[in-house]
Design an enzyme around this catalytic site. Sequence first.
Site, PDB file in Angstrom:
ATOM      1  N   CYS A   1     -74.146 -28.012  60.290  1.00 27.32           N
ATOM      2  CA  CYS A   1     -75.031 -29.084  60.763  1.00 27.32           C
ATOM      3  C   CYS A   1     -74.494 -30.448  60.319  1.00 27.32           C
ATOM      4  CB  CYS A   1     -76.467 -28.828  60.303  1.00 27.32           C
ATOM      5  SG  CYS A   1     -77.697 -29.809  61.216  1.00 27.32           S
TER       6      CYS A   1
ATOM      7  N   HIS B   1     -77.365 -23.931  62.795  1.00 31.15           N
ATOM      8  CA  HIS B   1     -77.528 -23.272  61.502  1.00 31.15           C
ATOM      9  C   HIS B   1     -77.309 -21.773  61.668  1.00 31.15           C
ATOM     10  CE1 HIS B   1     -79.209 -26.616  59.087  1.00 31.15           C
ATOM     11  NE2 HIS B   1     -79.599 -27.067  60.265  1.00 31.15           N
TER      12      HIS B   1
ATOM     13  N   GLU C   1     -77.250 -19.554  59.435  1.00 31.72           N
ATOM     14  CA  GLU C   1     -78.129 -18.827  58.517  1.00 31.72           C
ATOM     15  C   GLU C   1     -79.540 -18.669  59.066  1.00 31.72           C
ATOM     16  OE1 GLU C   1     -78.832 -23.152  57.429  1.00 31.72           O
ATOM     17  OE2 GLU C   1     -77.197 -21.912  58.221  1.00 31.72           O
TER      18      GLU C   1
END
Length: 221
Positions: A86, A189, A191
């Site tokens: 990001c 992102h 994750e």
Amino acid sequence: MIAVLDLGIGNLSSVRSGFLRAGEETTVIARGEAWEELLAARDDVTGVVLPGVGAFGDAMFQLRASGLLNVVRGAVREGRPLLGICLGMQLLFSLSEEHGSHVGLGVFPGKVVRFPNDVKVPHMGWNDLTVVKDHPLLAGVRKGDYVYFVHSFHAVVQDEQHLLAAAQYGRTLVPAVVAKGSVCGTQFHPEKSGPVGEKILRNFVAICRAWTAPKGEKAHV
């Protein structure tokens, strides 16, 4: 082991949890001195992650103030795998227009600009990827796979050979994944991107595990 750099402007728990699910241990590094201590204590530190939440200028200030700027530069110089996430990806570009003009790390030529006024900002939610170039980071990722974005600014890639995948948002084709040598970046992102994101993190772990430090020396900044 992968070192996650802490700029003091974001919660790192989701990033660390993502790598845990991907089968890799992480440690948080908040200052340059801690990086040197880690390298002196362990010989299995193979990768660096530069996450980011917040403003470009603040993040660059924190990189300099904490000594982590040298960690990033050292990783790039050594060829140690580095992943920007990001804002962390945006920091790898030359310039940003976020709240003024700011100089970035310059790994990727190009600048970071705000989305046009005809789309909702921030760009927040799930978007599908268009993979434009094969790369180990994207092994197993297919066109149309969805990942999770949260950002108000996006990169403008100057050298198209660095672009691995893109996502369409309004009239803007957003650079979603970039790579140059051992340095990679995702605007989204991973994750927080479910199975697709976990696959990308596992791919980065594999890239890290395949890396070896320069022969005859421990790599230092």
